[in-house]
Design a protein around this motif. Structure first.
Motif, PDB file in Angstrom:
ATOM      1  N   THR A   8      -3.185  14.601  -2.351  1.00 45.29           N
ATOM      2  CA  THR A   8      -4.232  14.096  -1.465  1.00 45.29           C
ATOM      3  C   THR A   8      -5.110  15.282  -1.079  1.00 45.29           C
ATOM      4  O   THR A   8      -4.602  16.285  -0.565  1.00 45.29           O
ATOM      5  CB  THR A   8      -3.623  13.464  -0.202  1.00 45.29           C
ATOM      6  N   ARG A  62       3.976  14.615   0.133  1.00 48.32           N
ATOM      7  CA  ARG A  62       3.238  15.802   0.568  1.00 48.32           C
ATOM      8  C   ARG A  62       4.205  16.953   0.849  1.00 48.32           C
ATOM      9  O   ARG A  62       3.908  18.112   0.540  1.00 48.32           O
ATOM     10  CB  ARG A  62       2.404  15.489   1.811  1.00 48.32           C
ATOM     11  N   LYS A  82       0.575   6.957  -6.483  1.00 43.89           N
ATOM     12  CA  LYS A  82      -0.620   7.791  -6.636  1.00 43.89           C
ATOM     13  C   LYS A  82      -0.289   9.267  -6.418  1.00 43.89           C
ATOM     14  O   LYS A  82      -0.763  10.145  -7.144  1.00 43.89           O
ATOM     15  CB  LYS A  82      -1.699   7.347  -5.655  1.00 43.89           C
ATOM     16  N   GLN A  83       0.553   9.536  -5.407  1.00 44.64           N
ATOM     17  CA  GLN A  83       0.849  10.923  -5.076  1.00 44.64           C
ATOM     18  C   GLN A  83       1.828  11.581  -6.057  1.00 44.64           C
ATOM     19  O   GLN A  83       2.011  12.793  -6.010  1.00 44.64           O
ATOM     20  CB  GLN A  83       1.400  11.024  -3.645  1.00 44.64           C
ATOM     21  N   CYS A  97       0.830  -1.210   0.000  1.00 48.51           N
ATOM     22  CA  CYS A  97       0.000   0.000   0.000  1.00 48.51           C
ATOM     23  C   CYS A  97       0.865   1.262   0.000  1.00 48.51           C
ATOM     24  O   CYS A  97       0.501   2.265  -0.623  1.00 48.51           O
ATOM     25  CB  CYS A  97      -0.929  -0.004   1.205  1.00 48.51           C
ATOM     26  N   ALA A  98       1.983   1.203   0.701  1.00 52.25           N
ATOM     27  CA  ALA A  98       2.884   2.365   0.742  1.00 52.25           C
ATOM     28  C   ALA A  98       3.402   2.695  -0.647  1.00 52.25           C
ATOM     29  O   ALA A  98       3.390   3.856  -1.073  1.00 52.25           O
ATOM     30  CB  ALA A  98       4.053   2.083   1.692  1.00 52.25           C
ATOM     31  N   CYS A 152       6.410   7.130   2.421  1.00 51.33           N
ATOM     32  CA  CYS A 152       5.717   7.169   1.133  1.00 51.33           C
ATOM     33  C   CYS A 152       4.459   8.024   1.165  1.00 51.33           C
ATOM     34  O   CYS A 152       4.003   8.482   0.112  1.00 51.33           O
ATOM     35  CB  CYS A 152       5.349   5.747   0.698  1.00 51.33           C
ATOM     36  N   SER A 153       3.886   8.257   2.340  1.00 52.82           N
ATOM     37  CA  SER A 153       2.649   9.036   2.413  1.00 52.82           C
ATOM     38  C   SER A 153       2.904  10.525   2.640  1.00 52.82           C
ATOM     39  O   SER A 153       2.282  11.369   1.983  1.00 52.82           O
ATOM     40  CB  SER A 153       1.731   8.491   3.518  1.00 52.82           C
ATOM     41  N   SER A 207     -10.575   7.117   6.418  1.00 55.39           N
ATOM     42  CA  SER A 207      -9.417   6.322   6.007  1.00 55.39           C
ATOM     43  C   SER A 207      -8.301   6.393   7.047  1.00 55.39           C
ATOM     44  O   SER A 207      -7.602   5.401   7.300  1.00 55.39           O
ATOM     45  CB  SER A 207      -8.900   6.796   4.642  1.00 55.39           C
ATOM     46  N   SER A 208      -8.143   7.547   7.697  1.00 55.18           N
ATOM     47  CA  SER A 208      -7.127   7.689   8.741  1.00 55.18           C
ATOM     48  C   SER A 208      -7.474   6.855   9.966  1.00 55.18           C
ATOM     49  O   SER A 208      -6.590   6.244  10.578  1.00 55.18           O
ATOM     50  CB  SER A 208      -6.984   9.162   9.135  1.00 55.18           C
ATOM     51  N   PHE A 240       5.647   3.219   5.113  1.00 55.57           N
ATOM     52  CA  PHE A 240       4.359   3.827   4.785  1.00 55.57           C
ATOM     53  C   PHE A 240       4.377   5.314   5.113  1.00 55.57           C
ATOM     54  O   PHE A 240       3.862   6.134   4.348  1.00 55.57           O
ATOM     55  CB  PHE A 240       3.230   3.138   5.559  1.00 55.57           C
ATOM     56  N   TYR A 282       0.553   4.031  -2.794  1.00 52.44           N
ATOM     57  CA  TYR A 282       0.203   5.401  -2.413  1.00 52.44           C
ATOM     58  C   TYR A 282       1.264   6.384  -2.903  1.00 52.44           C
ATOM     59  O   TYR A 282       0.951   7.500  -3.327  1.00 52.44           O
ATOM     60  CB  TYR A 282       0.045   5.482  -0.901  1.00 52.44           C
TER      61      TYR A 282
END
Length: 253
Positions: free
Chosen positions: A31, A226, A25-26, A18-19, A221-222, A113-114, A218, A22
């Protein structure tokens, strides 16, 4: 409760997959929360920033506390120390940062989601430390425990100090953006994100386990992308933005 090796293994690898997804995706889109919410878009359900932070971060305090109260394993200094280190970040994040923040309202889907992520991650970290891992007495003298713990504390200090700087940039009710100055902001645009990433890298070093590595990855990567998006946004908004300042890693990136 007995250790569920399969659950720990699959959740950890699930976080890693998922990391990376994501992160991909970013690279294509922001986001949609905070400064990236489209004020002219269709209305939706949002939570006030303070309420959103408390609600979404609270599982990382409540889940470990619940497992501690219900566990039938023998207490261990190493396991409990590392678990309370994990909780230390989230007590600060939930009840200090959350109640002091002056951010914009948060969309419902971000809050939900958080909550899901924090609940699952808190269970993974707590279950692994309380029911799966066993530390020998000599573990307390391991170099990686000392080094990782120091890195965690340095990262936490950077994160808290950077949040303090950001809060002072605007008065209550203001939505304007200004150039942050001081502390690690002299080196990176996402000093608060950098501090949090350093925290969880240190935590992963101290615990030396797949679950904590997956969480650190994660986090990177999240919030790493940002920080890059913030960096680019600052350059777009301010012609005099410091040219030597990097996005998230001092002197490098």
């Amino acid at each position: 409760m007995e250790c569920s090796d399969g659950v720990v293994h699959y959740l950890s690898w699930g976080f890693i997959v998922c990391a990376l997804a994501y992160l991909l995706k970013q690279t294509r889109e922001h986001t949609p929360y905070g400064r990236y919410v489209d004020a002219g878009g269709p209305p939706g359900v949002t939570f006030p920033a303070k309420l959103a932070w408390v609600i979404q971060e609270a599982p990382c305090v409540l889940v470990p506390a619940l497992l501690l109260l219900t566990t039938d394993t023998q207490p261990g200094l190493g396991r409990h120390m590392l678990l309370w280190t994990f909780c230390l970040h989230y007590v600060q994040r939930t009840f200090v940062y959350g109640l002091l923040t002056r951010g914009r309202p948060t969309p419902l889907h971000i809050v939900v989601s958080s909550i899901i992520f924090c609940s699952v991650n808190a269970f993974l970290q707590s279950h692994y430390l309380l029911h799966c891992v066993h530390y020998q007495h000599s573990w307390m003298t391991y170099t990686r425990l000392t080094a990782g713990s120091l890195v965690f504390l340095v990262g936490m200090a950077i994160n808290i100090h950077s949040d303090h700087i950001l809060r002072r940039l605007r008065k209550p009710g203001e939505i304007v953006y200004r150039i942050p100055q001081g502390g690690m902001f002299e080196y990176v645009s996402g000093a608060n994100f950098f501090g949090e990433m350093v925290e969880w890298v240190g935590y992963a070093i101290a615990t030396w386990s797949l679950p904590t590595f997956s969480f650190a990855l994660f986090t990177i990567c999240s919030i790493g992308p940002r920080a890059y998006h913030h960096h680019r946004d600052y350059h777009h908004k301010f012609e005099d933005y410091p040219k030597a300042r990097k996005a998230v890693v001092p002197f490098l990136l």
